[in-house]
Motif scaffolding. Structure first.
Motif, PDB file in Angstrom:
ATOM      1  N   PRO A 335      -6.804   1.798  15.561  1.00 34.44           N
ATOM      2  CA  PRO A 335      -5.492   2.522  14.822  1.00 34.44           C
ATOM      3  C   PRO A 335      -4.362   2.449  13.744  1.00 34.44           C
ATOM      4  O   PRO A 335      -4.008   3.638  13.038  1.00 34.44           O
ATOM      5  CB  PRO A 335      -4.750   2.486  15.761  1.00 34.44           C
ATOM      6  CG  PRO A 335      -6.342   2.359  17.045  1.00 34.44           C
ATOM      7  CD  PRO A 335      -7.230   0.988  16.261  1.00 34.44           C
ATOM      8  N   ASP A 336      -4.279   0.576  13.800  1.00 34.68           N
ATOM      9  CA  ASP A 336      -3.838   0.266  12.337  1.00 34.68           C
ATOM     10  C   ASP A 336      -4.303  -0.018  11.279  1.00 34.68           C
ATOM     11  O   ASP A 336      -3.122  -0.066  10.066  1.00 34.68           O
ATOM     12  CB  ASP A 336      -3.150  -0.716  12.889  1.00 34.68           C
ATOM     13  CG  ASP A 336      -2.778  -1.420  14.565  1.00 34.68           C
ATOM     14  OD1 ASP A 336      -1.664  -0.369  14.538  1.00 34.68           O
ATOM     15  OD2 ASP A 336      -2.516  -2.236  15.366  1.00 34.68           O
ATOM     16  N   LEU A 337      -5.008   0.718  10.846  1.00 34.70           N
ATOM     17  CA  LEU A 337      -5.302   1.394   9.478  1.00 34.70           C
ATOM     18  C   LEU A 337      -4.594   1.385   8.592  1.00 34.70           C
ATOM     19  O   LEU A 337      -4.469   3.135   9.170  1.00 34.70           O
ATOM     20  CB  LEU A 337      -6.571   1.457   9.264  1.00 34.70           C
ATOM     21  CG  LEU A 337      -7.573   1.766   8.285  1.00 34.70           C
ATOM     22  CD1 LEU A 337      -7.453   0.660   7.593  1.00 34.70           C
ATOM     23  CD2 LEU A 337      -9.082   1.983   8.319  1.00 34.70           C
ATOM     24  N   VAL A 338      -4.466   1.451   7.973  1.00 37.63           N
ATOM     25  CA  VAL A 338      -2.653   1.741   6.557  1.00 37.63           C
ATOM     26  C   VAL A 338      -4.276   2.680   5.760  1.00 37.63           C
ATOM     27  O   VAL A 338      -4.792   1.797   4.862  1.00 37.63           O
ATOM     28  CB  VAL A 338      -1.930   1.173   6.237  1.00 37.63           C
ATOM     29  CG1 VAL A 338      -1.589   2.063   5.445  1.00 37.63           C
ATOM     30  CG2 VAL A 338      -1.342   0.701   7.255  1.00 37.63           C
ATOM     31  N   THR A 339      -4.339   3.519   5.525  1.00 36.54           N
ATOM     32  CA  THR A 339      -5.233   4.710   4.874  1.00 36.54           C
ATOM     33  C   THR A 339      -4.452   4.691   3.385  1.00 36.54           C
ATOM     34  O   THR A 339      -5.483   6.088   2.874  1.00 36.54           O
ATOM     35  CB  THR A 339      -6.176   5.678   5.127  1.00 36.54           C
ATOM     36  OG1 THR A 339      -5.003   6.961   6.267  1.00 36.54           O
ATOM     37  CG2 THR A 339      -6.710   4.993   6.643  1.00 36.54           C
ATOM     38  N   SER A 340      -3.683   5.373   3.351  1.00 35.88           N
ATOM     39  CA  SER A 340      -3.142   6.289   1.776  1.00 35.88           C
ATOM     40  C   SER A 340      -3.591   4.571   0.598  1.00 35.88           C
ATOM     41  O   SER A 340      -3.220   3.519   1.195  1.00 35.88           O
ATOM     42  CB  SER A 340      -1.740   6.164   2.218  1.00 35.88           C
ATOM     43  OG  SER A 340      -1.450   4.452   2.048  1.00 35.88           O
ATOM     44  N   GLY A 341      -3.299   5.388  -0.259  1.00 34.83           N
ATOM     45  CA  GLY A 341      -3.316   4.342  -1.838  1.00 34.83           C
ATOM     46  C   GLY A 341      -4.798   3.813  -1.832  1.00 34.83           C
ATOM     47  O   GLY A 341      -4.320   2.954  -2.614  1.00 34.83           O
ATOM     48  N   GLY A 342      -5.833   4.487  -1.434  1.00 34.21           N
ATOM     49  CA  GLY A 342      -7.026   3.794  -2.015  1.00 34.21           C
ATOM     50  C   GLY A 342      -8.081   4.646  -2.768  1.00 34.21           C
ATOM     51  O   GLY A 342      -7.628   5.465  -3.424  1.00 34.21           O
ATOM     52  N   THR A 343      -9.017   3.863  -3.738  1.00 34.96           N
ATOM     53  CA  THR A 343      -9.812   3.990  -5.061  1.00 34.96           C
ATOM     54  C   THR A 343     -10.918   4.672  -4.149  1.00 34.96           C
ATOM     55  O   THR A 343     -11.373   3.383  -3.219  1.00 34.96           O
ATOM     56  CB  THR A 343      -9.681   3.136  -5.673  1.00 34.96           C
ATOM     57  OG1 THR A 343      -8.543   2.636  -5.369  1.00 34.96           O
ATOM     58  CG2 THR A 343     -10.285   3.320  -6.989  1.00 34.96           C
ATOM     59  N   GLN A 344     -11.357   5.461  -4.395  1.00 33.85           N
ATOM     60  CA  GLN A 344     -12.997   6.099  -3.549  1.00 33.85           C
ATOM     61  C   GLN A 344     -13.859   5.964  -4.997  1.00 33.85           C
ATOM     62  O   GLN A 344     -13.548   5.965  -5.915  1.00 33.85           O
ATOM     63  CB  GLN A 344     -12.712   7.825  -3.917  1.00 33.85           C
ATOM     64  CG  GLN A 344     -12.631   7.888  -2.460  1.00 33.85           C
ATOM     65  CD  GLN A 344     -11.682   9.529  -2.053  1.00 33.85           C
ATOM     66  OE1 GLN A 344     -11.898  10.377  -2.781  1.00 33.85           O
ATOM     67  NE2 GLN A 344     -11.827   9.473  -0.892  1.00 33.85           N
ATOM     68  N   TRP A 345     -15.563   5.778  -4.491  1.00 36.15           N
ATOM     69  CA  TRP A 345     -16.106   5.290  -5.524  1.00 36.15           C
ATOM     70  C   TRP A 345     -17.899   5.779  -4.535  1.00 36.15           C
ATOM     71  O   TRP A 345     -17.537   6.033  -3.906  1.00 36.15           O
ATOM     72  CB  TRP A 345     -16.346   3.450  -5.266  1.00 36.15           C
ATOM     73  CG  TRP A 345     -17.313   3.220  -6.400  1.00 36.15           C
ATOM     74  CD1 TRP A 345     -17.481   2.837  -8.100  1.00 36.15           C
ATOM     75  CD2 TRP A 345     -18.505   2.622  -5.472  1.00 36.15           C
ATOM     76  NE1 TRP A 345     -18.597   2.298  -7.993  1.00 36.15           N
ATOM     77  CE2 TRP A 345     -19.130   1.759  -7.212  1.00 36.15           C
ATOM     78  CE3 TRP A 345     -19.426   2.811  -4.103  1.00 36.15           C
ATOM     79  CZ2 TRP A 345     -20.449   1.525  -7.302  1.00 36.15           C
ATOM     80  CZ3 TRP A 345     -20.551   1.996  -5.072  1.00 36.15           C
ATOM     81  CH2 TRP A 345     -20.837   1.412  -5.601  1.00 36.15           C
ATOM     82  N   MET A 346     -18.140   6.310  -5.704  1.00 34.27           N
ATOM     83  CA  MET A 346     -20.184   6.056  -5.272  1.00 34.27           C
ATOM     84  C   MET A 346     -20.980   5.688  -5.670  1.00 34.27           C
ATOM     85  O   MET A 346     -21.044   5.839  -7.275  1.00 34.27           O
ATOM     86  CB  MET A 346     -20.185   7.624  -5.463  1.00 34.27           C
ATOM     87  CG  MET A 346     -21.380   8.154  -5.177  1.00 34.27           C
ATOM     88  SD  MET A 346     -22.485   8.310  -5.837  1.00 34.27           S
ATOM     89  CE  MET A 346     -22.441   9.261  -6.342  1.00 34.27           C
TER      90      MET A 346
END
Length: 415
Positions: A335-346
């Motif tokens: 729950p404490d994970l901050v999920t904003s500002g990420g970069t996606q990849w495949m």
């Protein structure tokens, strides 16, 4: 000898270093650059404990449940279902108990040579600063899930892999705080290690090869042509002739294989992830959510959330909703994970249906060595594969029996 290595991912880079160290003149070709594709975005783990193949007995009984969730741990887009059917048939056959036992033994052998080769690599090139030894925590929801995983955990222990079995939430929280209490059981592998960043690791390995006078050319190889005078590679800048060739282009190997009269059951398990910036979570170990098919790991100062399997081939567009789904699950579990500002990849994991790579000479021309198809274990098995490739090039007896990895092990291998 003059040797051309096709592919500057982790298998190609590490093979180039081993060959340059042996005194060969090495030229590495890659269409995009060092670690520009699958080797850039993986979880960064040296997963020597992962000796259990994906094709395990009973695996296909679980598949229908997974496939009902289009964003779950396993996805098969309808547009690719017919094309991958022959691969899935071979995967099913590999899951039979007779084949499974052989695959476990082969994985154990390759893991052992890879672990020893990595230790030599760290010692000889002083790369220890790029390694983390934080262990791995594999999580289970309830007694039933833990009991279902126990046979695989026991196999690891039987092969000398230290695994601590945890059945108290307090013991889990002592290793990794911040998890929701639904994860009641865990297996902790204390000797597990990670690179700080898989792209930086691959670049560092290739820099060491270049210090030994290996050369890197950013160019696509479009054909491999053997002749009495050598093996010629066709590139946009013109032909280049070598004494030996190493093909290490991962999931992108099929076009060149077909030109060399080979049709191997190489496909791709497309994986997705999101890399979050520094401060996203106080992550203290490599966390594996076993029944949900994804991991959370430290990359640099950030956190990478990724995994799952999409059997979608090379041409379908990425479905980044899968990365979103993994990130949403991670948020529910941490729950404490901050999920904003990420970069996606495949990325495209190069996968054979029996979970074993191809390591061996071309059946018609021993001057051409094949090294690809490591699935989820390319980084893990890279140093060992490089050592075996160097043995093959030198004509020396390999350190382990290469029969399980031979390119001719599948019926119908001729194009």
């Amino acid at each position: 000898m003059r040797i051309g290595v096709i592919g500057a991912g982790i298998i190609g880079a590490t093979s180039a270093l081993a060959l340059a160290r042996a005194g060969h003149e090495v030229v590495i070709f890659d269409r995009k650059g060092v670690a520009a594709e699958t080797s850039r975005g993986n979880a960064g783990a040296f997963a020597f404990a992962d000796i259990i193949p994906l094709a395990t007995p009973g695996i296909l009984r679980k598949a229908p449940k997974w496939l009902l969730d289009p964003l779950g741990p396993l996805s098969l887009p309808p547009a690719y279902a017919l094309r991958i059917a022959p691969w899935l048939l071979r995967f099913w056959r590999a899951s039979w108990r007779d084949r499974y036992a052989t695959a476990v033994a082969a994985q154990v052998a390759l893991m052992q040579v890879s672990q020893a080769a990595l230790a030599d690599l760290l010692r000889d090139y002083h790369l220890q600063d790029l390694i983390r030894t934080d262990g791995q925590l594999q999580l289970y929801e309830g007694e039933a899930a833990f009991a279902a995983a126990m046979p695989g955990l026991r196999v690891r222990q039987q092969h000398g892999i230290a695994v601590d079995l945890l059945t108290a939430p307090a013991a889990i929280a002592a290793i990794q705080p911040g998890l929701v209490p639904r994860f009641t059981h865990a297996a902790f592998t204390p000797a597990w290690s990670n690179v700080t960043d898989p792209a930086i690791w691959t670049e560092a390995v290739l820099i060491e090869a270049q210090r030994l006078r290996a050369k890197l050319k950013i160019a696509a190889v479009t054909a491999i042509t053997p002749s009495d005078a050598g093996v010629t590679l066709a590139t946009p800048t013109g032909p280049d002739r070598f004494d030996r060739i190493v093909l290490a282009t991962g999931a992108f190997s099929n076009p060149l294989l077909q030109d060399m009269n080979l049709r191997l059951p190489l496909d791709t398990e497309r994986g997705y992830n999101t890399t979050l910036p520094a401060g996203a979570f106080d992550l203290r170990t490599h966390v594996t959510f076993a029944d949900h098919g994804f991991v959370v790991t430290r990359i640099g100062d950030g956190v990478r959330v990724g995994g799952a399997v999409e059997l979608g081939g090379m041409d379908l567009p990425p479905n980044m909703a899968r990365a979103d789904a993994l990130l949403a699950k991670a948020k529910r579990f941490m729950p404490d994970l901050v999920t904003s500002g990420g970069t996606q990849w495949m990325g495209f994991r190069p996968s054979m249906p029996d979970s074993l790579p191809v390591i061996g000479a071309h059946p018609d021309d021993p001057r051409i060595v094949l090294a690809f198809g490591h699935g989820h274990l390319g980084l893990t098995q890279s140093a060992g594969t490089a050592r075996l490739v160097a043995d093959l090039i030198a004509g020396a007896p390999p350190q382990i029996d290469l029969t399980p990895y031979r390119p001719t092990r599948f019926f119908g291998y001729r194009a």
